[in-house]
Write a protein that holds these residues in place. Structure first.
Motif, PDB file in Angstrom:
ATOM      1  N   UNK A  44     -51.845 -10.835  14.974  1.00 42.84           N
ATOM      2  CA  UNK A  44     -52.026 -12.222  15.408  1.00 42.84           C
ATOM      3  C   UNK A  44     -51.051 -12.693  16.471  1.00 42.84           C
ATOM      4  N   UNK A  45     -50.140 -11.822  16.903  1.00 44.24           N
ATOM      5  CA  UNK A  45     -49.192 -12.206  17.963  1.00 44.24           C
ATOM      6  C   UNK A  45     -49.575 -11.478  19.249  1.00 44.24           C
ATOM      7  N   UNK A  46     -49.252 -12.138  20.395  1.00 39.69           N
ATOM      8  CA  UNK A  46     -49.530 -11.495  21.682  1.00 39.69           C
ATOM      9  C   UNK A  46     -48.214 -11.065  22.338  1.00 39.69           C
ATOM     10  N   UNK A  47     -48.215  -9.857  22.848  1.00 42.48           N
ATOM     11  CA  UNK A  47     -47.025  -9.294  23.504  1.00 42.48           C
ATOM     12  C   UNK A  47     -47.362  -8.945  24.948  1.00 42.48           C
ATOM     13  N   UNK A  48     -46.373  -9.097  25.847  1.00 41.21           N
ATOM     14  CA  UNK A  48     -46.551  -8.756  27.264  1.00 41.21           C
ATOM     15  C   UNK A  48     -45.691  -7.556  27.607  1.00 41.21           C
ATOM     16  N   UNK A  49     -46.310  -6.590  28.250  1.00 39.19           N
ATOM     17  CA  UNK A  49     -45.547  -5.446  28.745  1.00 39.19           C
ATOM     18  C   UNK A  49     -44.486  -5.959  29.724  1.00 39.19           C
ATOM     19  N   UNK A  50     -43.291  -5.381  29.629  1.00 37.80           N
ATOM     20  CA  UNK A  50     -42.197  -5.821  30.515  1.00 37.80           C
ATOM     21  C   UNK A  50     -41.863  -4.638  31.427  1.00 37.80           C
ATOM     22  N   UNK A  51     -42.370  -4.699  32.652  1.00 35.25           N
ATOM     23  CA  UNK A  51     -42.408  -3.521  33.536  1.00 35.25           C
ATOM     24  C   UNK A  51     -41.057  -3.346  34.268  1.00 35.25           C
ATOM     25  N   UNK A  52     -40.362  -2.221  34.048  1.00 34.63           N
ATOM     26  CA  UNK A  52     -39.020  -2.058  34.628  1.00 34.63           C
ATOM     27  C   UNK A  52     -38.999  -1.895  36.144  1.00 34.63           C
ATOM     28  N   UNK A  53     -40.144  -1.510  36.745  1.00 33.25           N
ATOM     29  CA  UNK A  53     -40.177  -1.432  38.215  1.00 33.25           C
ATOM     30  C   UNK A  53     -40.354  -2.815  38.834  1.00 33.25           C
ATOM     31  N   UNK A  54     -40.711  -3.789  38.025  1.00 37.73           N
ATOM     32  CA  UNK A  54     -40.948  -5.137  38.535  1.00 37.73           C
ATOM     33  C   UNK A  54     -39.845  -6.112  38.138  1.00 37.73           C
ATOM     34  N   UNK A  55     -39.063  -5.759  37.130  1.00 37.49           N
ATOM     35  CA  UNK A  55     -38.055  -6.688  36.618  1.00 37.49           C
ATOM     36  C   UNK A  55     -36.740  -5.947  36.407  1.00 37.49           C
ATOM     37  N   UNK A  56     -35.687  -6.409  37.098  1.00 38.38           N
ATOM     38  CA  UNK A  56     -34.386  -5.716  36.980  1.00 38.38           C
ATOM     39  C   UNK A  56     -33.784  -5.872  35.584  1.00 38.38           C
ATOM     40  N   UNK A  57     -34.157  -6.942  34.894  1.00 40.09           N
ATOM     41  CA  UNK A  57     -33.624  -7.121  33.538  1.00 40.09           C
ATOM     42  C   UNK A  57     -34.239  -6.089  32.582  1.00 40.09           C
ATOM     43  N   UNK A  58     -35.510  -5.805  32.761  1.00 39.74           N
ATOM     44  CA  UNK A  58     -36.142  -4.743  31.977  1.00 39.74           C
ATOM     45  C   UNK A  58     -35.541  -3.389  32.369  1.00 39.74           C
ATOM     46  N   UNK A  59     -35.325  -3.180  33.672  1.00 41.48           N
ATOM     47  CA  UNK A  59     -34.724  -1.921  34.141  1.00 41.48           C
ATOM     48  C   UNK A  59     -33.334  -1.732  33.532  1.00 41.48           C
ATOM     49  N   UNK A  60     -32.589  -2.819  33.438  1.00 43.66           N
ATOM     50  CA  UNK A  60     -31.241  -2.774  32.825  1.00 43.66           C
ATOM     51  C   UNK A  60     -31.327  -2.237  31.387  1.00 43.66           C
ATOM     52  N   UNK A  61     -32.285  -2.762  30.622  1.00 42.65           N
ATOM     53  CA  UNK A  61     -32.402  -2.303  29.233  1.00 42.65           C
ATOM     54  C   UNK A  61     -32.886  -0.853  29.176  1.00 42.65           C
ATOM     55  N   UNK A  62     -33.844  -0.518  30.035  1.00 41.70           N
ATOM     56  CA  UNK A  62     -34.362   0.853  30.038  1.00 41.70           C
ATOM     57  C   UNK A  62     -33.280   1.862  30.454  1.00 41.70           C
ATOM     58  N   UNK A  63     -32.302   1.405  31.229  1.00 37.42           N
ATOM     59  CA  UNK A  63     -31.210   2.299  31.656  1.00 37.42           C
ATOM     60  C   UNK A  63     -30.051   2.308  30.647  1.00 37.42           C
ATOM     61  N   UNK A  64     -30.276   1.679  29.503  1.00 38.79           N
ATOM     62  CA  UNK A  64     -29.275   1.776  28.431  1.00 38.79           C
ATOM     63  C   UNK A  64     -28.305   0.607  28.379  1.00 38.79           C
ATOM     64  N   UNK A  65     -28.577  -0.469  29.111  1.00 42.43           N
ATOM     65  CA  UNK A  65     -27.714  -1.662  29.067  1.00 42.43           C
ATOM     66  C   UNK A  65     -27.592  -2.157  27.625  1.00 42.43           C
ATOM     67  N   UNK A  66     -26.378  -2.574  27.249  1.00 42.39           N
ATOM     68  CA  UNK A  66     -26.167  -2.910  25.835  1.00 42.39           C
ATOM     69  C   UNK A  66     -25.550  -4.288  25.621  1.00 42.39           C
ATOM     70  N   UNK A  67     -25.243  -5.009  26.732  1.00 46.55           N
ATOM     71  CA  UNK A  67     -24.570  -6.305  26.550  1.00 46.55           C
ATOM     72  C   UNK A  67     -25.535  -7.445  26.874  1.00 46.55           C
ATOM     73  N   UNK A  68     -26.654  -7.452  26.190  1.00 46.37           N
ATOM     74  CA  UNK A  68     -27.716  -8.434  26.430  1.00 46.37           C
ATOM     75  C   UNK A  68     -27.266  -9.786  25.865  1.00 46.37           C
ATOM     76  N   UNK A  69     -27.058 -10.808  26.717  1.00 48.46           N
ATOM     77  CA  UNK A  69     -26.395 -12.017  26.229  1.00 48.46           C
ATOM     78  C   UNK A  69     -27.320 -13.142  25.753  1.00 48.46           C
ATOM     79  N   UNK A  70     -28.630 -12.910  25.730  1.00 43.44           N
ATOM     80  CA  UNK A  70     -29.560 -14.009  25.431  1.00 43.44           C
ATOM     81  C   UNK A  70     -29.774 -14.177  23.927  1.00 43.44           C
ATOM     82  N   UNK A  71     -29.914 -15.452  23.500  1.00 39.83           N
ATOM     83  CA  UNK A  71     -30.239 -15.797  22.114  1.00 39.83           C
ATOM     84  C   UNK A  71     -31.475 -16.686  22.153  1.00 39.83           C
ATOM     85  N   UNK A  72     -32.182 -16.838  21.019  1.00 40.09           N
ATOM     86  CA  UNK A  72     -33.431 -17.629  21.063  1.00 40.09           C
ATOM     87  C   UNK A  72     -33.252 -19.056  21.582  1.00 40.09           C
ATOM     88  N   UNK A  73     -32.043 -19.623  21.435  1.00 39.61           N
ATOM     89  CA  UNK A  73     -31.859 -21.008  21.894  1.00 39.61           C
ATOM     90  C   UNK A  73     -30.969 -21.090  23.147  1.00 39.61           C
TER      91      UNK A  73
END
Ligand SMILES: C[S@@+](CC[C@H](N)C(=O)[O-])C[C@H]1O[C@@H](n2cnc3c(N)ncnc32)[C@H](O)[C@@H]1O
Length: 224
Positions: A44-73
């Protein structure tokens, strides 16, 4: 819209999911695509693919970035929002927060406004990342400054924004070619790091975004 081949599971980073190698965010605007990304449904939930060639933030995670600073609020000051590709994923990641999307180009801003209309936590701002005083009255607070402006003096602009808004964390996408096309990208990343330290910031991580983005690095910084 279909089901992902492998089960969609949390990554451990708030608001970020994966199915095999693919990263996804849970859509805050179900039924809408922003840049042609694939949509998937599960329970019942919808998810969006997060393409690393289009988004540097996705590329950061795909390259092993570990200091992701975002929280839900989190409130995020996003400098260089363009037409809203990465900002829309940040919007998914901070459903109870806010994304202040600053973009200087009126052409990009038009598309950005269309994306923001469907997402209550995204605020489009036609403005200049180097003119922070003009932005201040629109930005309630910034828990994270995210900057991707592809112009000269990227680190200097970022350090000023971190200070001006007293942001505890920031992510800076450095495009080496915007500083100097002739010089070695590693030198430019190093100089950005030195400048941030000189400005009193702590450099938490530097991740080269190859092979997703050539001559780009993501620097994660904090304020001690
Ligand atoms: C690489 S694009 C950003 C892509 C976007 N961050 C994403 O991942 O979806 C860089 C954007 O920064 C904008 N920009 C450049 N200088 C700027 C400035 N001083 N203030 C605000 N935006 C700026 C450009 O117009 C361009 O749209």
């Amino acid at each position: 819209m279909g089901e992902a081949k492998q089960r969609i599971v949390p990554t451990g980073f708030p608001g970020v999911f994966r199915s095999g190698d693919m990263l996804l965010t849970k859509s805050l605007a179900p039924g809408t695509k922003v840049y042609g990304e694939r949509l998937f449904s599960q329970e019942g939930e919808e998810y969006r693919e997060w393409v690393p060639d289009r988004s540097k933030l996705s590329a950061y995670l795909r390259r092993g970035g570990s200091r992701f600073p975002f929280r839900p609020d989190s409130h995020v000051l996003y400098l260089g929002a363009s037409s809203g590709t990465t900002p829309s994923h940040v919007s998914d990641i901070v459903p109870q927060g806010r994304v202040y999307c600053v973009e200087i180009s009126p052409r990009m801003f038009r598309d950005l406004v269309g994306v923001c209309e469907r997402r209550p936590n995204m605020m489009p701002i036609l403005g200049d990342a180097t003119k922070l005083d003009d932005l201040a009255f629109l930005v309630e607070r910034a828990d994270v400054v995210y900057q991707d402006v592809a112009q000269r003096n990227q680190a200097g602009i970022f350090a000023k924004a971190m200070k001006r808004f007293s942001a505890p964390y920031g992510m800076l996408a450095v495009k080496a070619r915007s500083e100097d096309v002739a010089r070695e990208p590693m030198m430019i990343f190093h100089e950005a790091e030195v400048l941030l330290r000189k400005e009193g910031l702590t450099v938490l991580e530097i991740i080269d975004l190859e092979p997703f983005e050539k001559d780009h690095a993501m620097i994660v910084a904090g304020r001690p």
